[in-house]
Design an enzyme around this catalytic site. Structure first.
Site, PDB file in Angstrom:
ATOM      1  N   CYS A 117       0.816  -1.225   0.000  1.00 46.22           N
ATOM      2  CA  CYS A 117       0.000   0.000   0.000  1.00 46.22           C
ATOM      3  C   CYS A 117       0.846   1.269   0.000  1.00 46.22           C
ATOM      4  CB  CYS A 117      -0.936  -0.005   1.195  1.00 46.22           C
ATOM      5  SG  CYS A 117      -2.015  -1.436   1.162  1.00 46.22           S
ATOM      6  N   HIS A 257      -3.599   7.037   1.970  1.00 47.17           N
ATOM      7  CA  HIS A 257      -3.928   5.697   1.490  1.00 47.17           C
ATOM      8  C   HIS A 257      -5.313   5.328   2.024  1.00 47.17           C
ATOM      9  CE1 HIS A 257      -3.905   1.562   0.536  1.00 47.17           C
ATOM     10  NE2 HIS A 257      -3.785   1.147   1.791  1.00 47.17           N
ATOM     11  N   ASN A 287     -10.042  -0.395  -1.016  1.00 48.96           N
ATOM     12  CA  ASN A 287      -8.589  -0.313  -0.940  1.00 48.96           C
ATOM     13  C   ASN A 287      -7.991  -0.889  -2.225  1.00 48.96           C
ATOM     14  OD1 ASN A 287      -5.889  -0.569  -0.378  1.00 48.96           O
ATOM     15  ND2 ASN A 287      -6.158  -1.519   1.633  1.00 48.96           N
TER      16      ASN A 287
END
Ligand code: UT7
Length: 330
Positions: A117, A257, A287
């Site tokens: 990520c 993020h 995500n």
């Protein structure tokens, strides 16, 4: 006197697949419900790349094409392409190579960067260094993941969280101080066991047994990752402000993020930022791993003004985390 070269973001492109996997559809697949997903994560739906023969590079290509069109340049002008991803088309060759071929970027070299990520932040800092050194003039930095390729849609711990997408930025030299200003990047391999894919690497190559055991899917111990993420992302963002003598008031946008709305809120709070200054698209995309930050920039581009100071922050598998300060150029 030669002016210092900085790496400015001069164009942004993005791509998300058409198909929307909603919370209500997930309710029919696993023991979950819309209310739980929305209140615990902030997600309502995510995009999924459907169709045979499609892979991460097929999302990279339209994202980069859009960026080239916006900047009015040809793929032949790209010097370097870095693709941050943990879902490459294949283990090798790199997705960057495959995408460059599909784009006709024949003068570019490229490589993939795996930092889960935090991949986009790590790639952005790496790409910026190639500009700052004076070596290259046009570096494309991409964050792209086809998470649906490594998600077990019978595992409610992970299947509600992730989606597919790609975002890309163009970096070019700037002589007036715009672009990437500073970065704090961190890794801690002792966190690997909390978020990883068990098999498919050299440690545990694919066998009938690894497939039967579902070891080729993303595994996450959500609660443990959550605790590290809240602290890691908030600490590093606060540290970045402090060492640049800035406060939340100086920052136009936080670009976080998008793993969990609660982690994002904690980071904004720690930086002293009001919620209106936080870019959020987790509700619609979930995500998308390396793609979340460039997809935010892509969607918020119209609200960014020249000179805005923005903080990009991430936390993810590895563990990896970091924050980057950018002065917007256009
Ligand atoms: O981007 C990479 C980095 N990743 C992250 O930053 C993710 C960090 N972690 C998280 O965002 C959160 O931990 C999750 C969203 C993954 C989970 O939220 P949580 O508040 O930590 O929930 P939990 O794991 O503590 O589970 C709470 C309850 C459990 O039930 P019991 O034991 O209290 O009865 C789970 O079994 O919720 C249950 N649960 C679910 N219920 C409905 C877990 N997943 C689901 C689900 N639907 N999908």
């Amino acid at each position: 006197m030669n002016k210092k070269v900085t790496a400015a973001i001069t164009a942004v492109g993005g791509y998300v697949p058409e198909y929307r996997l909603t919370n209500f559809e997930l309710e029919k697949m696993v023991d979950t419900n819309d209310e739980w997903i929305r209140t615990r994560t902030g997600i309502s739906e995510r995009r999924i790349q459907k169709g045979d023969g499609l892979a991460t590079s097929d999302m990279v290509v339209p994202a980069v094409k859009e960026l080239l069109e916006k900047r009015g340049i040809d793929a032949m002008e790209i010097d370097l392409m870095i693709v941050a991803t943990v879902t490459p088309d294949m283990v090798f060759p790199a997705t960057a190579n495959i995408a460059c071929d599909k784009l006709g970027a024949k003068n570019a070299w490229g490589f993939d960067l795996a930092a889960a990520c935090s991949g986009f932040l790590f790639a952005l800092t790496t790409g910026a260094s190639f500009i700052e050194s004076g070596r290259y003039k046009k570096v494309v930095v991409v964050g792209a993941d086809k998470m649906s390729a490594i998600i077990d849609y019978t595992d409610r711990n992970t299947c509600v969280l992730f989606g597919d997408g790609a975002g890309a930025v163009l970096l070019e030299p700037n002589y007036d101080g715009y672009g990437v200003q500073d970065s704090i990047l961190r890794t801690d391999g002792s966190g690997a066991s909390f978020l990883h894919m068990k098999a498919g690497g050299s440690l545990r190559p694919a066998t009938a047994e690894t497939v039967a055991n579902k070891e080729h899917y993303a595994f996450q111990e959500g609660q443990s990752v959550f605790k590290f993420a809240v602290k890691g992302m908030a600490d590093v963002s606060a540290e970045l402000l402090e060492r640049n003598n800035l406060t939340g008031d100086d920052i136009a946008w936080l670009v976080p993020h998008q793993a969990n709305k609660r982690i994002i809120d904690a980071t904004a709070n720690r930086m002293g930022l009001s919620p209106e200054k936080v870019m959020l698209n987790i509700e619609r995309y979930g995500n998308t791993t390396a793609a979340t930050i460039p997809l935010c920039l892509w969607e918020w581009k119209k609200q960014l003004n020249k000179g805005d100071l923005i903080v990009l922050a991430a936390f993810g598998g590895g563990f990896t985390w970091g924050a980057t300060l950018v002065k917007w150029e256009y």
